[in-house]
Write a protein that holds these residues in place. Sequence first.
Motif, short mmCIF file in Angstrom:
data_model
loop_
_atom_site.label_atom_id
_atom_site.label_comp_id
_atom_site.label_asym_id
_atom_site.label_seq_id
_atom_site.Cartn_x
_atom_site.Cartn_y
_atom_site.Cartn_z
N THR A 103 0.83 -1.20 0.00
CA THR A 103 0.00 0.00 0.00
C THR A 103 0.87 1.25 0.00
O THR A 103 0.63 2.19 -0.77
CB THR A 103 -0.96 0.00 1.21
OG1 THR A 103 -1.80 -1.16 1.12
CG2 THR A 103 -1.81 1.26 1.26
N ARG A 104 1.90 1.27 0.85
CA ARG A 104 2.82 2.43 0.87
C ARG A 104 3.51 2.60 -0.47
O ARG A 104 3.62 3.72 -0.99
CB ARG A 104 3.87 2.27 1.98
CG ARG A 104 3.39 2.64 3.35
CD ARG A 104 4.54 2.82 4.34
NE ARG A 104 5.49 1.73 4.35
CZ ARG A 104 5.40 0.64 5.13
NH1 ARG A 104 4.40 0.50 5.96
NH2 ARG A 104 6.32 -0.30 5.09
N ASN A 105 3.97 1.50 -1.06
CA ASN A 105 4.65 1.58 -2.36
C ASN A 105 3.71 2.06 -3.46
O ASN A 105 4.07 2.89 -4.29
CB ASN A 105 5.26 0.23 -2.74
CG ASN A 105 6.45 -0.13 -1.87
OD1 ASN A 105 7.02 0.72 -1.20
ND2 ASN A 105 6.81 -1.39 -1.88
N ARG A 106 2.47 1.54 -3.46
CA ARG A 106 1.48 1.97 -4.45
C ARG A 106 1.22 3.46 -4.32
O ARG A 106 1.19 4.20 -5.31
CB ARG A 106 0.18 1.20 -4.27
CG ARG A 106 -0.88 1.59 -5.31
CD ARG A 106 -2.30 1.36 -4.87
NE ARG A 106 -2.57 2.09 -3.64
CZ ARG A 106 -3.42 1.67 -2.71
NH1 ARG A 106 -4.08 0.54 -2.87
NH2 ARG A 106 -3.64 2.38 -1.62
N ASP A 107 1.04 3.93 -3.08
CA ASP A 107 0.77 5.34 -2.85
C ASP A 107 1.94 6.21 -3.28
O ASP A 107 1.75 7.29 -3.86
CB ASP A 107 0.42 5.59 -1.38
CG ASP A 107 -0.91 4.96 -0.99
OD1 ASP A 107 -1.67 4.52 -1.89
OD2 ASP A 107 -1.18 4.87 0.22
N ALA A 108 3.16 5.75 -3.02
CA ALA A 108 4.35 6.51 -3.42
C ALA A 108 4.45 6.59 -4.94
O ALA A 108 4.76 7.66 -5.50
CB ALA A 108 5.61 5.87 -2.83
N ILE A 109 4.18 5.50 -5.62
CA ILE A 109 4.23 5.50 -7.08
C ILE A 109 3.14 6.41 -7.65
O ILE A 109 3.39 7.17 -8.59
CB ILE A 109 4.11 4.06 -7.63
CG1 ILE A 109 5.40 3.30 -7.32
CG2 ILE A 109 3.82 4.06 -9.13
CD1 ILE A 109 5.31 1.81 -7.61
N SER A 110 1.97 6.35 -7.06
CA SER A 110 0.88 7.24 -7.52
C SER A 110 1.26 8.70 -7.38
O SER A 110 1.04 9.51 -8.30
CB SER A 110 -0.41 6.96 -6.74
OG SER A 110 -0.91 5.70 -7.06
N THR A 111 1.84 9.06 -6.26
CA THR A 111 2.28 10.44 -6.04
C THR A 111 3.34 10.83 -7.05
O THR A 111 3.30 11.92 -7.64
CB THR A 111 2.82 10.60 -4.60
OG1 THR A 111 1.77 10.28 -3.69
CG2 THR A 111 3.33 12.01 -4.35
N TYR A 112 4.28 9.92 -7.30
CA TYR A 112 5.35 10.19 -8.27
C TYR A 112 4.77 10.41 -9.66
O TYR A 112 5.10 11.38 -10.35
CB TYR A 112 6.35 9.04 -8.28
CG TYR A 112 7.41 9.20 -9.33
CD1 TYR A 112 8.47 10.08 -9.15
CD2 TYR A 112 7.36 8.48 -10.52
CE1 TYR A 112 9.44 10.24 -10.11
CE2 TYR A 112 8.31 8.63 -11.50
CZ TYR A 112 9.36 9.51 -11.29
OH TYR A 112 10.31 9.67 -12.25
N VAL A 113 3.87 9.54 -10.10
CA VAL A 113 3.27 9.65 -11.43
C VAL A 113 2.50 10.97 -11.55
O VAL A 113 2.60 11.67 -12.56
CB VAL A 113 2.36 8.43 -11.72
CG1 VAL A 113 1.49 8.67 -12.95
CG2 VAL A 113 3.20 7.18 -11.89
#
Length: 128
Positions: A103-113
């Motif tokens: 979940t943390r990784n998904r959220d970080a990738i979403s923020t980056y994108v």
Amino acid sequence: MRIGELSRLTETSRRLLRYYETQGLIAAARTPNGYRDYDPRNVARVRQIRGLLDAGLPTRIIKQILPCLDQPTTIYFPNPTPEMLATLEHERDRMTTRIEVLTRNRDAISTYVTTVRTRARIPAPPED
């Protein structure tokens, strides 16, 4: 259904399906010419097995709990051992930790994108 169709529907190699069968995780009838004939319910079962394997459970534990997962509201082990319960609790806790990390990784990738798209002025793709 034959092994090729089960393989296609579950995106699982034929080799893995044969392995699941030798481990007692799925079963197939045999046609008169010796071909495996899988019940269509095996599609859901294979997906369930793959999810449990992806979560880190070993096949020996999966084999023990699969019968209970068909009807989770009626889970009952006539003779649960302390070791089995401890193993299941440990695996549950490991899954919880993995879910939190994912979940943390998904959220970080979403923020980056989102940041990259905003800075490059690239619109987000349309939602379905």
